[in-house]
Design an enzyme around this catalytic site. Sequence first.
Site, PDB file in Angstrom:
ATOM      1  N   ILE A  75       8.510   6.368  17.095  1.00 44.51           N
ATOM      2  CA  ILE A  75       8.101   7.020  15.819  1.00 44.51           C
ATOM      3  C   ILE A  75       6.625   7.878  15.890  1.00 44.51           C
ATOM      4  O   ILE A  75       6.693   9.141  15.633  1.00 44.51           O
ATOM      5  CB  ILE A  75       7.809   6.053  14.479  1.00 44.51           C
ATOM      6  CG1 ILE A  75       8.982   5.017  14.263  1.00 44.51           C
ATOM      7  CG2 ILE A  75       7.574   6.664  13.075  1.00 44.51           C
ATOM      8  CD1 ILE A  75      10.172   5.623  14.168  1.00 44.51           C
ATOM      9  N   ARG A  84       1.038  14.081  13.492  1.00 44.05           N
ATOM     10  CA  ARG A  84       1.873  14.022  12.367  1.00 44.05           C
ATOM     11  C   ARG A  84       2.063  15.263  11.482  1.00 44.05           C
ATOM     12  O   ARG A  84       1.098  15.794  10.534  1.00 44.05           O
ATOM     13  CB  ARG A  84       0.996  12.946  11.505  1.00 44.05           C
ATOM     14  CG  ARG A  84       0.926  11.703  12.204  1.00 44.05           C
ATOM     15  CD  ARG A  84       0.234  10.659  11.561  1.00 44.05           C
ATOM     16  NE  ARG A  84       0.919  10.056  10.106  1.00 44.05           N
ATOM     17  CZ  ARG A  84       0.500   9.362   9.487  1.00 44.05           C
ATOM     18  NH1 ARG A  84      -0.725   8.787   9.724  1.00 44.05           N
ATOM     19  NH2 ARG A  84       1.197   8.757   8.284  1.00 44.05           N
ATOM     20  N   ASP A 116       4.803   0.160  11.764  1.00 42.37           N
ATOM     21  CA  ASP A 116       3.122  -0.361  11.594  1.00 42.37           C
ATOM     22  C   ASP A 116       3.216  -1.774  11.762  1.00 42.37           C
ATOM     23  O   ASP A 116       1.963  -2.385  11.421  1.00 42.37           O
ATOM     24  CB  ASP A 116       3.372  -0.064   9.936  1.00 42.37           C
ATOM     25  CG  ASP A 116       3.240   1.273   9.410  1.00 42.37           C
ATOM     26  OD1 ASP A 116       3.104   2.131  10.249  1.00 42.37           O
ATOM     27  OD2 ASP A 116       3.443   1.587   8.461  1.00 42.37           O
ATOM     28  N   ARG A 118      -4.163  10.823   4.632  1.00 39.86           N
ATOM     29  CA  ARG A 118      -2.986  11.738   4.882  1.00 39.86           C
ATOM     30  C   ARG A 118      -2.161  11.436   3.639  1.00 39.86           C
ATOM     31  O   ARG A 118      -1.431  12.581   3.048  1.00 39.86           O
ATOM     32  CB  ARG A 118      -1.923  11.188   5.973  1.00 39.86           C
ATOM     33  CG  ARG A 118      -2.851  11.754   7.240  1.00 39.86           C
ATOM     34  CD  ARG A 118      -1.892  11.774   8.221  1.00 39.86           C
ATOM     35  NE  ARG A 118      -0.518  12.266   8.349  1.00 39.86           N
ATOM     36  CZ  ARG A 118      -0.278  13.561   8.507  1.00 39.86           C
ATOM     37  NH1 ARG A 118      -1.151  14.204   9.382  1.00 39.86           N
ATOM     38  NH2 ARG A 118       0.895  14.081   8.248  1.00 39.86           N
ATOM     39  N   LYS A 150       0.674  -1.143  -0.027  1.00 42.59           N
ATOM     40  CA  LYS A 150      -0.058   0.149   0.085  1.00 42.59           C
ATOM     41  C   LYS A 150       0.900   1.274  -0.093  1.00 42.59           C
ATOM     42  O   LYS A 150       0.618   2.257  -0.788  1.00 42.59           O
ATOM     43  CB  LYS A 150      -0.911   0.047   1.288  1.00 42.59           C
ATOM     44  CG  LYS A 150      -1.386   1.377   1.375  1.00 42.59           C
ATOM     45  CD  LYS A 150      -2.436   1.252   2.803  1.00 42.59           C
ATOM     46  CE  LYS A 150      -1.631   1.653   4.007  1.00 42.59           C
ATOM     47  NZ  LYS A 150      -1.313   2.997   4.601  1.00 42.59           N
TER      48      LYS A 150
HETATM   49  C1  EPZ Z   1       4.654   6.753   6.367  1.00 40.69           C
HETATM   50  O1  EPZ Z   1       3.968   8.050   7.051  1.00 40.69           O
HETATM   51  C2  EPZ Z   1       3.675   5.487   6.323  1.00 40.69           C
HETATM   52  N1  EPZ Z   1       2.553   6.106   5.545  1.00 40.69           N
HETATM   53  C3  EPZ Z   1       2.870   5.217   7.597  1.00 40.69           C
HETATM   54  O2  EPZ Z   1       2.327   3.967   7.531  1.00 40.69           O
HETATM   55  C4  EPZ Z   1       4.304   4.799   8.708  1.00 40.69           C
HETATM   56  O3  EPZ Z   1       3.731   4.668   9.797  1.00 40.69           O
HETATM   57  C5  EPZ Z   1       5.318   5.839   8.662  1.00 40.69           C
HETATM   58  O4  EPZ Z   1       5.597   6.125   7.318  1.00 40.69           O
HETATM   59  C6  EPZ Z   1       6.519   5.564   9.314  1.00 40.69           C
HETATM   60  O5  EPZ Z   1       7.156   4.462   8.891  1.00 40.69           O
HETATM   61  C7  EPZ Z   1       2.471   5.786   4.069  1.00 40.69           C
HETATM   62  O6  EPZ Z   1       3.499   5.362   3.360  1.00 40.69           O
HETATM   63  C8  EPZ Z   1       1.375   6.236   3.420  1.00 40.69           C
HETATM   64  P1  EPZ Z   1       6.993   9.915   8.355  1.00 40.69           P
HETATM   65  P2  EPZ Z   1       4.574   9.236   7.023  1.00 40.69           P
HETATM   66  O7  EPZ Z   1       6.849  11.091   7.950  1.00 40.69           O
HETATM   67  O8  EPZ Z   1       5.506   9.559   5.707  1.00 40.69           O
HETATM   68  C9  EPZ Z   1       8.060  12.965  12.057  1.00 40.69           C
HETATM   69  C10 EPZ Z   1       0.232   2.807   7.951  1.00 40.69           C
HETATM   70  O9  EPZ Z   1      -0.128   2.076   8.902  1.00 40.69           O
HETATM   71  N2  EPZ Z   1       7.629  13.964  10.997  1.00 40.69           N
HETATM   72  O10 EPZ Z   1       8.062   8.934   8.035  1.00 40.69           O
HETATM   73  O11 EPZ Z   1       3.695  10.100   7.445  1.00 40.69           O
HETATM   74  C11 EPZ Z   1       6.592  11.861  12.307  1.00 40.69           C
HETATM   75  O12 EPZ Z   1       5.563  12.887  13.391  1.00 40.69           O
HETATM   76  C12 EPZ Z   1       0.858   4.184   8.004  1.00 40.69           C
HETATM   77  O13 EPZ Z   1       0.246   2.157   6.716  1.00 40.69           O
HETATM   78  C13 EPZ Z   1       8.049  15.117  11.248  1.00 40.69           C
HETATM   79  O14 EPZ Z   1       8.465  15.429  12.279  1.00 40.69           O
HETATM   80  O15 EPZ Z   1       5.809   9.070   8.187  1.00 40.69           O
HETATM   81  C14 EPZ Z   1       7.003  10.658  12.867  1.00 40.69           C
HETATM   82  O16 EPZ Z   1       7.499  10.992  14.211  1.00 40.69           O
HETATM   83  C15 EPZ Z   1       0.562   4.952   9.256  1.00 40.69           C
HETATM   84  N3  EPZ Z   1       7.689  15.910  10.383  1.00 40.69           N
HETATM   85  C16 EPZ Z   1       8.369  10.508  11.818  1.00 40.69           C
HETATM   86  O17 EPZ Z   1       8.786  11.996  11.626  1.00 40.69           O
HETATM   87  C17 EPZ Z   1       7.143  15.706   8.955  1.00 40.69           C
HETATM   88  O18 EPZ Z   1       7.366  16.364   8.323  1.00 40.69           O
HETATM   89  C18 EPZ Z   1       8.217   9.469  10.572  1.00 40.69           C
HETATM   90  O19 EPZ Z   1       7.157   9.857   9.884  1.00 40.69           O
HETATM   91  C19 EPZ Z   1       6.990  14.468   8.872  1.00 40.69           C
HETATM   92  C20 EPZ Z   1       7.151  13.601   9.862  1.00 40.69           C
END
Ligand code: EPZ
Length: 455
Positions: free
Chosen positions: A364, A156, A342, A127, A57
């Site tokens: 995370i 997030r 995840d 999102r 996905k």
């Molecule tokens: C991706 O989300 C996935 N979603 C998530 O899967 C997954 O949990 C996550 O990566 C972590 O592996 C998709 O791929 C669609 P991140 P994403 O930006 O990209 C912080 C599922 O269950 N952060 O890597 O939104 C954030 O808060 C989903 O399938 C910032 O601080 O995650 C987190 O602590 C849910 N500022 C960390 O980084 C930002 O601008 C990682 O988030 C962006 C993120």
Amino acid sequence: MLLLLRKDYRTARFLVKQSEARWLDLGHCGQRIVAMDRFVVSGGTRLQGDVAVASSKNAVLPILAACLLTDQECVVSGVPLLEDVATMLRLLESMGVEVTRRGGTVRVRASARLETEAPYDIVRKMRASYYVLGPLLGRMGAARVSLPGGCAIGTRPVDLTLRGIEALGTRVRLEHGYVDAAAPSLRGARVLLEGARGPSVGATINTMMAAALAQGETVIAGAACEPEVADVAGFLNRMGATVDGAGTAEVLIKGVGRLGGAEYHPIPDRIETGTLAVAAAITKGRVRLTNCRPDHLEGFVDRLRETGAEVETTRTTMTVSAKSRARPADISTAPYPGFPTDLQAQFMALVCTAEGASTVTENIFPSRFMHAMELDRMGAKVEVNGNVAVVRGVDRLSGAQVMASDLRASAALVLAALVAEGKTEILRIYHLDRGYERLEQKLNALGAKIERVPH
Ligand code: EPZ
């Protein structure tokens, strides 16, 4: 009035019956009406057999968005029938993109004049709608994308994504709940995309997509190394982009003038793989997962073995079996290749029945523990303190009515229900349908007893 609704699984569209011979096509948005399906799970069977894993996905969604980067046709095969995919296709259609779907093959052609807005109504549901931001900037030089707002798994932010596109010369204004971004000409730059919680998958992918059509070279330092990032880069390169190093902490993108159509088959879903692996272990069964990539799950497999499960792997299969009650095992989520956030909820379900106490640390998304209280309703003993949960294993779980709160929490409840005594009723399983392709059918084929009860 009785409304008869069915879903065409070939096209992922919803149809409502108007007369004996006529079904009205509601498009991809019929899920609003069937949103309240629930599962009734009768626990106690050992799962056995073979099951094939679907495509990822989290790779498919950005790959579909990346199709905006060209006016030529892109063909993505092996696309799973998920609500999130339907939402992404609906978003693309709302922008003027031609989308056709036959089974798992999706054809996308963004040749028309494109709308550059992703409205709140769609972004608040998913999102990942955010993935249109980078491609729209690269192709159209402008994008207006709603800020996503709250999320069941915690805060997030999108600051790193904005940092990425701003480094390429985009002017960003945050107004009326929208990101208004304008980039008459994108220019390559060096940018660090690592935040306080580590690298960001979304920021890395969005910046990579925008940079593919920027002038000059972009270097993303502190890039997310998840396999999905490398897969999106694989698709961009198939379109004619020059992306190197994706899947490592430094990605180099040499901008090109235009991109063309491409055909692509995304990687297997490592989170579905892990979920099915836990299903085998928690039921003390034996399941062979096919079409998967065990090398994408090393952090998880290591911990699964710690619980006593036997895991045998080849390049594309994983056989998981367990003979006795799980041993406790501590996990601590981390960016790839560490233990994936995840799979945290699903692993928690497993150690709920372990012989002893385990610690689950979520680094995370520190408040991603909505499943803990629901597992407790089934007799588990989970105590959450900040971003750490202590799970004291019990020798049996008991069926109860529980509520799914987000995608992976729902999966954890299904796993717990597989071994709970009696019946478990899981409400709001639309969360599950967002990210798993007919999970109950896959589990039932292995011997589970899960009934989907329509609203
Ligand atoms: C991706 O989300 C996935 N979603 C998530 O899967 C997954 O949990 C996550 O990566 C972590 O592996 C998709 O791929 C669609 P991140 P994403 O930006 O990209 C912080 C599922 O269950 N952060 O890597 O939104 C954030 O808060 C989903 O399938 C910032 O601080 O995650 C987190 O602590 C849910 N500022 C960390 O980084 C930002 O601008 C990682 O988030 C962006 C993120």
